[in-house]
Design an enzyme around this catalytic site. Structure first.
Site, mmCIF file in Angstrom:
data_model
loop_
_atom_site.group_PDB
_atom_site.id
_atom_site.type_symbol
_atom_site.label_atom_id
_atom_site.label_comp_id
_atom_site.label_asym_id
_atom_site.label_seq_id
_atom_site.Cartn_x
_atom_site.Cartn_y
_atom_site.Cartn_z
ATOM 1 N N LYS A 26 32.249 75.477 -33.831
ATOM 2 C CA LYS A 26 31.554 75.047 -35.041
ATOM 3 C C LYS A 26 32.401 75.308 -36.282
ATOM 4 O O LYS A 26 32.570 74.433 -37.137
ATOM 5 C CB LYS A 26 30.205 75.757 -35.143
ATOM 6 C CG LYS A 26 29.365 75.319 -36.334
ATOM 7 C CD LYS A 26 27.979 75.969 -36.292
ATOM 8 C CE LYS A 26 27.217 75.536 -35.072
ATOM 9 N NZ LYS A 26 25.798 75.935 -35.114
ATOM 10 N N ARG A 96 24.867 81.154 -38.793
ATOM 11 C CA ARG A 96 24.809 80.579 -37.447
ATOM 12 C C ARG A 96 25.948 81.116 -36.579
ATOM 13 O O ARG A 96 27.021 81.451 -37.062
ATOM 14 C CB ARG A 96 24.942 79.057 -37.496
ATOM 15 C CG ARG A 96 23.762 78.312 -38.103
ATOM 16 C CD ARG A 96 24.033 76.811 -38.026
ATOM 17 N NE ARG A 96 22.881 76.000 -38.382
ATOM 18 C CZ ARG A 96 22.638 75.520 -39.588
ATOM 19 N NH1 ARG A 96 23.481 75.797 -40.576
ATOM 20 N NH2 ARG A 96 21.585 74.771 -39.814
ATOM 21 N N GLY A 105 21.470 76.498 -28.385
ATOM 22 C CA GLY A 105 20.247 77.283 -28.334
ATOM 23 C C GLY A 105 20.383 78.672 -27.758
ATOM 24 O O GLY A 105 19.409 79.424 -27.688
ATOM 25 N N MET A 107 22.329 81.310 -28.808
ATOM 26 C CA MET A 107 22.496 82.423 -29.738
ATOM 27 C C MET A 107 21.745 82.140 -31.032
ATOM 28 O O MET A 107 21.181 81.073 -31.225
ATOM 29 C CB MET A 107 23.979 82.694 -29.965
ATOM 30 C CG MET A 107 24.674 83.242 -28.716
ATOM 31 S SD MET A 107 26.421 83.532 -28.974
ATOM 32 C CE MET A 107 27.010 81.880 -29.263
ATOM 33 N N ARG A 352 30.660 68.017 -33.135
ATOM 34 C CA ARG A 352 31.304 68.562 -31.928
ATOM 35 C C ARG A 352 31.324 67.457 -30.886
ATOM 36 O O ARG A 352 30.562 66.485 -30.986
ATOM 37 C CB ARG A 352 30.532 69.773 -31.400
ATOM 38 C CG ARG A 352 29.081 69.485 -31.036
ATOM 39 C CD ARG A 352 28.312 70.766 -30.767
ATOM 40 N NE ARG A 352 26.884 70.508 -30.582
ATOM 41 C CZ ARG A 352 25.944 71.437 -30.598
ATOM 42 N NH1 ARG A 352 26.267 72.705 -30.808
ATOM 43 N NH2 ARG A 352 24.674 71.135 -30.411
ATOM 44 N N HIS A 468 15.655 71.204 -27.175
ATOM 45 C CA HIS A 468 16.343 72.187 -26.328
ATOM 46 C C HIS A 468 16.308 71.755 -24.869
ATOM 47 O O HIS A 468 17.328 71.781 -24.166
ATOM 48 C CB HIS A 468 15.686 73.559 -26.505
ATOM 49 C CG HIS A 468 16.260 74.617 -25.615
ATOM 50 N ND1 HIS A 468 15.746 74.902 -24.366
ATOM 51 C CD2 HIS A 468 17.319 75.442 -25.778
ATOM 52 C CE1 HIS A 468 16.455 75.872 -23.817
ATOM 53 N NE2 HIS A 468 17.416 76.213 -24.655
ATOM 54 N N ARG A 574 32.943 69.908 13.291
ATOM 55 C CA ARG A 574 32.479 71.134 13.964
ATOM 56 C C ARG A 574 31.704 70.730 15.209
ATOM 57 O O ARG A 574 30.527 70.355 15.132
ATOM 58 C CB ARG A 574 31.607 71.948 13.002
ATOM 59 C CG ARG A 574 32.372 72.465 11.794
ATOM 60 C CD ARG A 574 31.483 72.770 10.607
ATOM 61 N NE ARG A 574 31.002 71.543 9.978
ATOM 62 C CZ ARG A 574 30.673 71.434 8.693
ATOM 63 N NH1 ARG A 574 30.769 72.469 7.883
ATOM 64 N NH2 ARG A 574 30.249 70.288 8.203
ATOM 65 N N ARG A 630 37.498 70.468 15.568
ATOM 66 C CA ARG A 630 37.545 71.890 15.919
ATOM 67 C C ARG A 630 36.825 72.091 17.242
ATOM 68 O O ARG A 630 35.665 71.711 17.396
ATOM 69 C CB ARG A 630 36.877 72.730 14.835
ATOM 70 C CG ARG A 630 36.965 74.226 15.109
ATOM 71 C CD ARG A 630 36.359 75.053 13.995
ATOM 72 N NE ARG A 630 34.902 74.979 13.990
ATOM 73 C CZ ARG A 630 34.126 75.525 13.038
ATOM 74 N NH1 ARG A 630 34.689 76.145 12.012
ATOM 75 N NH2 ARG A 630 32.818 75.427 13.102
ATOM 76 N N SER A 777 44.748 74.637 9.241
ATOM 77 C CA SER A 777 43.619 74.320 8.370
ATOM 78 C C SER A 777 42.979 75.646 7.981
ATOM 79 O O SER A 777 42.555 76.411 8.853
ATOM 80 C CB SER A 777 42.606 73.428 9.094
ATOM 81 O OG SER A 777 41.520 73.126 8.233
ATOM 82 N N THR A 780 38.336 78.804 4.797
ATOM 83 C CA THR A 780 38.163 79.823 3.758
ATOM 84 C C THR A 780 36.764 80.424 3.725
ATOM 85 O O THR A 780 36.560 81.465 3.095
ATOM 86 C CB THR A 780 38.516 79.251 2.375
ATOM 87 O OG1 THR A 780 37.812 78.028 2.172
ATOM 88 C CG2 THR A 780 40.019 79.009 2.279
ATOM 89 N N ASP A 782 35.139 81.663 6.488
ATOM 90 C CA ASP A 782 35.301 82.866 7.302
ATOM 91 C C ASP A 782 36.427 83.756 6.792
ATOM 92 O O ASP A 782 36.359 84.978 6.907
ATOM 93 C CB ASP A 782 35.566 82.490 8.769
ATOM 94 C CG ASP A 782 34.271 82.311 9.557
ATOM 95 O OD1 ASP A 782 33.201 82.635 9.003
ATOM 96 O OD2 ASP A 782 34.323 81.855 10.712
ATOM 97 N N CYS A 844 39.564 73.589 4.810
ATOM 98 C CA CYS A 844 38.354 72.916 5.265
ATOM 99 C C CYS A 844 37.077 73.713 4.970
ATOM 100 O O CYS A 844 35.994 73.317 5.381
ATOM 101 C CB CYS A 844 38.434 72.605 6.758
ATOM 102 S SG CYS A 844 38.599 74.063 7.808
ATOM 103 N N TYR A 864 46.172 68.605 1.896
ATOM 104 C CA TYR A 864 44.845 68.020 1.712
ATOM 105 C C TYR A 864 43.797 69.117 1.561
ATOM 106 O O TYR A 864 44.020 70.281 1.887
ATOM 107 C CB TYR A 864 44.471 67.107 2.892
ATOM 108 C CG TYR A 864 44.220 67.835 4.188
ATOM 109 C CD1 TYR A 864 42.950 68.337 4.504
ATOM 110 C CD2 TYR A 864 45.239 68.025 5.124
ATOM 111 C CE1 TYR A 864 42.721 69.008 5.700
ATOM 112 C CE2 TYR A 864 45.027 68.687 6.309
ATOM 113 C CZ TYR A 864 43.754 69.187 6.599
ATOM 114 O OH TYR A 864 43.524 69.862 7.771
#
Length: 886
Positions: A26, A96, A105, A107, A352, A468, A574, A630, A777, A780, A782, A844, A864
């Protein structure tokens, strides 16, 4: 000396737009507008560095801050020609907040600051309007008491309502100067009763109280919740903007409004906004009064009777339209503008980059690129990948029956269905239990942020398109219908009445945020179509990105959806998910519960044809694209029978007693099945399982390839490997089966064998494992579990505590932990490529659809990412943005 305060106004400023980290969004934009000659009320900005100092030094300020503030205040006084606190020629200011990113809205704001028992009389005399002066004073007492002193605003609203009842008034506009004067004194008395001391009359005490409140509001619960939802750092802090007041409530030639240079819901290149005559800005955004349309066209489209600003104030509207053109051309983006008209004089209070829906973001970006306002690369960067979620989910079926209760304002597009709830706390609690909820409120406030986030949709009876509820819902991508004035919402009884009908707590509602319709019951939906602006932007993104995007899919529906969304193959099929159907689960349980190889092979013989048919369907849909399958990786407890009837079904299929099966199930019981007999460990113990799956994969690929079309290249993935030896043993068995089938067929078929890296040891041993694996592959999901030692199925009970405590910035199962889990991935990439330079590398886990995680994958050189079908477009756009960030 550190400069803590920056002035603006009168055609010049000490700051500029690029300084938003220091001045907040602002403050930076107020400075920029001043520099380009727009009519901005003069003021000054206290920097975000003061906020940082405030929290780092036990809520205290730099020693020289007060001196700098006084000097800047004197400069404003000189510019305006009025003095702060002067009895005759007084200066009033607004205070403000203004963080570097918009937090609508969240703050605190204080208007009309500087009014007291003396200056209010001067304001009445100077303006010639005592009613306006005392109306402004009572507003200030209420707002300051609520925001700064902690006296709830309902205390004052109750006094006002009682006064109106006693006088026989219905509308606030019926109150005259004497009424507001009497109420001002009543408000002061109420504040003193609640506080135990008088309402402050010293204007400098008022100013510093408001500054304290704004800095203090940076750490209130609703602001922290908003920052957590939108991934905004708490270390940034907020700036404070002190600005000379201009008044939209000085009679019929005064007004206030909020407007956008383009439609923030659709992206249409048409002015969009609302205004109120004889009002202050808070009246528009707070939903206290339902505002009027900005343009004649929008008024006619809405069927509204009250005149638009274009009709009621044509000269000022023309000036405002010229400001729209100037600001959009300057910022090269759609602008959200707040303005006030004081006695026919236009003032711009804020601009803005406007918050917008995903649909609008796409259209605005594409339109501006095609109009050569921005480049195609800039257009790609203008759309938040995660916001595409708004376009990737079902909408209401236009042919479905609708029991329409009423039509409100279409505040945020999209359809939502759920049970009606009337409090944000209940919405959050029920959502955590898996319920879909519609949050029903008369109007929302910043305290409702957690409920709005939890809800699938939001419905209010008050407020306009820039209220709001509307602004926050659009930012969150939540469907919202606001200003549904026909609804009578009883918050105490938790009931809605409309046209003689009643909707009770927890009854099902459907809302359409694109049309404003509110419906009883559940309405059927249809799948979205990706075309038009979406297709153009995705096409531009695909030309830029380096990272390929695949989908996690194991059903024909998922595979077709993935292709429609632009997936370039399947990165994770899977196979255990293929066995949960009723006609297959008995055979799987027979395989698991068999005590010898013969029994397992008998069950596998029943599974082979259905497994082969599954792969035929997937390979046909994904023809010409890679498909990573898999091999079986079931935690056994997910397949073991639990109910008596399940044991009976398996007993009949196997020809053995229920008691014997229960004894066998007890033998297979594991204390920690996620780290138990699963993945490659199952293949080592029972190689016939993986041999059956390899046969199904290769036979299906050969059958689909038989007509000589696009080649099928199956990628067979062996899960949960922790050592080279495990992979070596299973690779030899799978290869032997595959090669024998291919040789017997007389056809040519290429295939690959690789592994999923989902254990820390596998990441560290990647160099050795790569001797056997043609691809990695990264699983992430597990890998995060095993790195942290946290179960994702059980962590919900404490993850919020960790995020609130600042231990985690985000849920590590949503956004990849780059410092820990990410470091293991980088180690595996480096060591794997050192052994096998051409090894194919992908991810994956569900992190493959998280924009921040996709950027990480691009930066470390993966080939990938793979994610759920509906997140494929998100990953495509995120991959392009990662490339452009360079």
């Amino acid at each position: 000396m550190t400069n803590w305060v920056y002035s603006f106004g009168d055609g010049k400023a000490e700051g500029e737009a690029s300084m938003k980290n220091l001045l907040g969004g602002k403050g930076a934009n107020l400075a920029e507008m001043s520099n380009i000659g727009l009519p901005v009320p003069p003021g000054f900005t206290i920097t975000t560095e003061v906020c940082t100092h405030y929290y780092a030094h036990e809520d205290t300020y730099p020693d020289d801050l007060k001196t700098q503030v006084n000097a800047s205040l004197a400069q404003v006084e000189k510019t305006v020609g009025a003095k702060f606190g002067d009895a005759e020629n007084h200066l009033l200011v607004s205070v403000r907040s203004g963080a570097r990113v918009s937090m609508p809205g969240m703050m605190d704001t204080v208007l009309n600051l500087g009014l007291n028992d003396i200056t209010v009389e001067g304001l009445a005399k100077q303006s010639g309007d005592a009613r306006f002066a005392y109306d402004s004073y009572r507003r200030f007492i209420q707002m300051y008491s609520d925001v700064v002193l902690g006296v709830d605003h309902y205390n004052f609203e109750e006094i006002l309502e009682i006064h109106k009842e006693e006088k026989g008034y219905i509308l606030d506009t019926e109150l005259d100067a004497d009424d507001w004067k009497e109420l001002s004194q009543a408000f002061k008395k109420k504040a003193e009763t609640e506080l135990g001391y008088p309402f402050p009359q010293d204007v400098h005490e008022q100013l510093w109280g408001a500054v304290n409140a704004v800095f203090g509001s940076w750490m209130i619960d609703r602001a922290k919740t908003y920052r957590r939802i939108h991934n905004i750092s708490g270390d940034w802090g907020t700036a404070v903007n002190v600005q000379s007041m201009v008044f939209g409530n000085m009679g019929e030639t005064s007004a206030t409004g909020v407007t956008f240079t383009r439609d923030p819901s659709t992206g249409e290149n048409a002015y969009y906004g609302e205004y109120l005559i004889n009002a202050q800005g808070e009246d528009v955004v707070a939903g206290i009064r339902t505002p009027q349309n900005l343009t004649k066209i929008s008024r006619e489209k809405a069927g509204a009777e009250k005149p638009s600003m274009e009709e009621a104030m044509p000269v000022v509207y023309k000036e405002l339209a010229e400001v729209f053109v100037k600001l959009e051309a300057h910022y090269r983006d759609m602008q959200d503008i707040e303005f006030t008209v004081q006695k026919g004089k236009l003032w711009i209070l804020q601009t803005r980059s406007g918050k917008r829906t995903a649909k609008a973001a796409l259209k605005i970006a594409v339109d501006m690129a095609e109009d050569n306002i921005i480049t195609k690369e800039e257009a790609i960067m203008r759309v938040e990948p995660a916001a595409l979620d708004q376009l990737l989910h079902p909408t209401l079926d236009p042919d479905a029956k609708r029991d329409v209760l009423t039509i409100g304002l279409p505040a945020s597009p999209g359809a939502a269905c759920g049970i009606a709830v009337f409090t944000s706390d209940e919405a959050e609690a029920l959502a955590k239990d898996g319920h879909k909820v519609i949050l029903v409120r008369q109007e929302t406030s910043p305290e409702d942020i957690h409920g709005m986030h939890a809800a699938t949709g939001i419905l209010t009876s008050r407020g306009g398109m820039t209220s709001h509820a509307a602004v926050v819902a659009r930012g969150m991508g939540r469907p919202c219908v606001s200003g549904a004035g026909a609804l009578r919402i009883d918050m105490n009884k938790k009931v809605i009445t409309v046209s003689g009908r009643t909707i009770n707590n927890h009854e099902i509602l459907t809302i359409d945020g694109s049309t404003g319709e509110v419906m009883a019951g559940e309405v059927a939906t249809i799948q979205p179509e990706m075309s038009g602006d979406f297709g153009k932007l995705m096409g531009w993104a695909d030309k830029v990105r380096k990272l390929k995007v695949r989908a996690n899919a194991e059903t024909p529906l998922d595979a077709r959806t993935a292709r429609e969304f632009g997936a370039e193959g399947i990165g994770l099929c899977r196979t255990e998910h293929m066995f949960f159907e009723a006609d297959r689960i008995v055979n799987v349980r027979q395989m698991i519960l068999s005590e010898d190889k013969a029994g397992r092979e008998a069950a596998l013989a029943k599974l082979l044809p259905v497994q082969k048919q599954d792969f035929i369907e997937l390979f046909t849909i994904m023809r010409g694209l890679p498909v990573t399958v898999r091999l079986l990786d079931p935690p056994l407890h997910e397949f073991l029978p639990q109910k008596q009837e399940d044991f009976v079904s398996v007993s009949e299929a196997m020809g053995t007693s229920v008691e014997q099966l229960k004894f066998r199930a007890d033998e297979l019981h594991e204390t920690n099945p996620m780290l138990g007999h699963r993945g490659c460990r199952l293949g080592i113990s029972y190689p016939e399982i993986y041999e059956m799956q390899a046969r199904a994969i290769i036979e299906a690929a050969l059958e689909v390839s038989a007509d000589g079309g696009d080649a099928i290249v199956p990628e067979i993935m062996i899960p949960l490997v922790g050592s080279r030896k495990e992979l070596q043993i299973l690779k030899e068995k799978v290869s032997a089966i595959a090669d024998a089938i291919i040789t017997a067929s007389g056809q040519k078929l290429d295939y690959m064998i690789g592994t999923m890296i989902e254990l820390p040891r596998a990441a560290l041993q990647a160099g050795e494992i790569a001797h056997e694996a043609e691809f990695f592959s990264f699983g992430t999901n597990d890998l995060t579990q095993t790195t942290y030692g946290i179960s994702r199925d059980d962590s919900a009970s404490f993850l919020d505590d960790y995020i609130h405590a600042g231990i985690f910035e985000q849920d590590p199962f949503v956004t990849l932990d780059q410092e820990g889990v990410g470091e293991l991935v980088k180690i595996a990439v480096e060591r794997g490529r050192k052994t096998r330079p051409d090894i194919k590398l992908g991810i994956c886990g569900e992190h493959g659809g998280d924009p921040a995680s996709v950027e990480f994958c691009h930066n470390i050189g993966l080939d990938y990412v793979s994610c759920s079908p509906y997140r494929v477009p998100i990953a495509r756009l995120a991959a392009a943005q990662a490339k452009l960030k360079g």
